[in-house]
Enzyme design. Structure first.
Site, PDB file in Angstrom:
ATOM      1  N   SER A 178       0.797  -1.228   0.000  1.00  0.00           N
ATOM      2  CA  SER A 178       0.000   0.000   0.000  1.00  0.00           C
ATOM      3  C   SER A 178       0.828   1.275   0.000  1.00  0.00           C
ATOM      4  CB  SER A 178      -0.943   0.001   1.196  1.00  0.00           C
ATOM      5  OG  SER A 178      -0.246  -0.277   2.387  1.00  0.00           O
ATOM      6  N   HIS A 206      -4.956  -3.162  -3.197  1.00  0.00           N
ATOM      7  CA  HIS A 206      -4.490  -2.173  -4.182  1.00  0.00           C
ATOM      8  C   HIS A 206      -4.277  -2.757  -5.567  1.00  0.00           C
ATOM      9  CE1 HIS A 206      -4.017   0.798  -1.016  1.00  0.00           C
ATOM     10  NE2 HIS A 206      -3.584  -0.207  -0.280  1.00  0.00           N
ATOM     11  N   LYS A 238     -11.632   1.105  -2.556  1.00  0.00           N
ATOM     12  CA  LYS A 238     -10.511   1.705  -3.283  1.00  0.00           C
ATOM     13  C   LYS A 238     -10.872   1.766  -4.777  1.00  0.00           C
ATOM     14  CE  LYS A 238      -7.455   1.001   0.498  1.00  0.00           C
ATOM     15  NZ  LYS A 238      -7.066  -0.038   1.411  1.00  0.00           N
TER      16      LYS A 238
HETATM   17  C1  LIG Z   1      -7.134  -0.274   2.794  1.00  0.00           C
HETATM   18  C2  LIG Z   1      -6.558  -1.591   3.097  1.00  0.00           C
HETATM   19  C3  LIG Z   1      -7.210  -2.483   3.947  1.00  0.00           C
HETATM   20  C4  LIG Z   1      -8.433  -2.097   4.724  1.00  0.00           C
HETATM   21  O1  LIG Z   1      -9.543  -1.968   3.916  1.00  0.00           O
HETATM   22  P1  LIG Z   1     -10.741  -1.015   4.402  1.00  0.00           P
HETATM   23  O2  LIG Z   1     -11.899  -1.459   3.605  1.00  0.00           O
HETATM   24  O3  LIG Z   1     -10.292   0.376   4.135  1.00  0.00           O
HETATM   25  O4  LIG Z   1     -10.918  -1.280   5.868  1.00  0.00           O
HETATM   26  C5  LIG Z   1      -6.663  -3.748   4.111  1.00  0.00           C
HETATM   27  N1  LIG Z   1      -5.525  -4.101   3.495  1.00  0.00           N
HETATM   28  C6  LIG Z   1      -4.852  -3.245   2.692  1.00  0.00           C
HETATM   29  C7  LIG Z   1      -3.597  -3.708   2.041  1.00  0.00           C
HETATM   30  C8  LIG Z   1      -5.347  -1.969   2.484  1.00  0.00           C
HETATM   31  O5  LIG Z   1      -4.676  -1.117   1.719  1.00  0.00           O
END
Ligand SMILES: *Cc1c(COP(=O)(O)O)cnc(C)c1O
Length: 385
Positions: A178, A206, A238
């Site tokens: 990330s 991602h 995302k």
């Molecule tokens: C954003 C993210 C999460 C958490 O997801 P949310 O839906 O925002 O709680 C988990 N793992 C990774 C690698 C992330 O980037």
């Protein structure tokens, strides 16, 4: 609350330039965003495909609220699991080439839920040092023996696996990291998991939407089957532009999570309208391949320009393009200067990244133009000294 000493702790955080504060956003996500009356070109969002404010996604959300209202009313296992949740799960299973998928309220909860449902103190879990906080917390909460290996160091992982005498082992890794935007060496990790008969889980928060011909993420790009990677986590908040997350895998896995994942069972289901909106964004994600091509094009442009400026940009083919500055004060100063120049670029500091690797985390989306990227490069040239 005097005995908690919060004031002096906050002061200490501030002194180290690690104090965090929130921007107040006054409109939708997009390449240009409104913050405190100022219009900023936004290089901080995870709305990689530009679907969070897409008219068709908004329209499906609006329509679904007319049918379902807003709140889901309860957890999935009581009366919160609507036809929209169910249909989305079937579509996510098909999208990822897995037997089934299960929607969670957030990605953080999905990771906690899976790891704690499957592991206990007799087991062992192996994770990359740069894995997301939720994977680390899941591992800790499970009580399993937790072994961490240096980032993407599959030799070290191999050695740890060999030295383990544990019967039930699990390997867990981000698909795309990330804060760095680089990929896990997934083919090597698959091999190691097969050799050591460890269960493999990939968190592709991602990669989903951004990689693979149809946006199926790292596992689509590398053509890895459910047998090779039995547990896949993806988020909806995302690239898919909405909210929530899912786990995809075989029937036994999903049924086990329904019975045992506490962060699935004991929480309110996400609103049905969010699921309806996600069904539309999932279609757009698969059909509108230009959105992925655009990210690749902009990433190349950005990297070339940043390297010409002599900036330290680690290799990344994804939306995530970090510039390592290596000092929290400096990173914060550059981020502030960019804001004055009209750009939203978040300063990422410890403990999100290791001390000494503080960075600007630039994210490129399908909504950005070549002009936006060129303007950013000019601003970086002026403001990074
Ligand atoms: C954003 C993210 C999460 C958490 O997801 P949310 O839906 O925002 O709680 C988990 N793992 C990774 C690698 C992330 O980037």
């Amino acid at each position: 609350m005097e005995r908690w000493n919060l004031g002096s702790q906050l002061e200490a955080i501030n002194k180290q330039h690690l104090y965090r504060s929130r921007e107040i956003i006054e409109g939708p996500q997009g390449a240009v965003i409104s913050v405190g009356g100022q219009r900023l070109i936004n290089f901080s969002s995870n709305d990689y495909l530009g679907l969070a404010n897409h008219p068709a996604v908004r329209e499906s959300f609006r329509k679904a609220t007319e049918h379902y209202g807003v709140g889901s009313g309860s957890a999935h296992l009581i009366c919160g699991h609507s036809a929209e949740h169910h249909a989305l799960e079937e579509e996510l299973a098909e999208f990822t080439g897995r037997d089934r998928a299960l929607v969670f309220s957030t990605g953080f909860m999905a990771n906690l839920g899976v790891i704690t449902a499957l592991l206990n103190k007799n087991d062992e879990i192996f994770g990359d040092k740069l894995n997301h906080a939720s994977l680390i917390d899941g591992a800790r909460l499970s009580g399993a023996r937790f072994r961490r290996y240096l980032h993407n160091d599959s030799e070290r992982l191999s050695a740890l696996l060999e030295s383990s005498t544990c019967y039930k082992k699990m390997i867990v890794t981000d698909g795309v990291f990330s804060m760095d935007g680089d990929e896990a060496p997934i083919n090597e990790i698959v091999k190691l998991s097969e050799q050591s008969q460890s269960l493999l889980m990939v968190d592709d928060a991602h990669g989903i939407g951004v990689m693979g011909a149809k946006g199926g993420g790292l596992l689509e790009k590398q053509a890895l089957s459910q047998r090779q990677v039995p547990i896949l986590m993806g988020t909806l908040g995302k690239a898919l532009g909405t909210f929530g997350a899912f786990i995809a895998g075989n029937d036994e896995l999903i049924e086990t999570l329904i019975q045992r994942a506490r962060s699935y069972i004991y929480t309110t289901a996400p609103p049905a309208a969010v699921m309806a909106a996600t069904r539309v964004s999932l279609k757009l994600c698969q059909q509108e391949t230009w959105r992925r091509d655009k990210i690749v094009e902009l990433a190349q442009l950005f990297r070339q320009g940043a390297m010409q400026l002599g900036l330290h940009v680690p290799y990344s083919e994804t939306s995530i393009q970090p510039i390592i500055l290596g000092d929290s004060e400096r990173t914060l100063l550059v981020s502030k200067a960019l804001k004055s120049a009209g750009f939203l670029v978040t300063a990422i500091r410890a403990p999100t990244v290791a001390k000494g690797s503080e960075r600007l985390r630039i994210t490129l989306t399908a909504e950005h133009t070549i002009e936006h990227v060129n303007q950013l490069l000019l601003a970086l040239e002026k403001n990074i000294k």
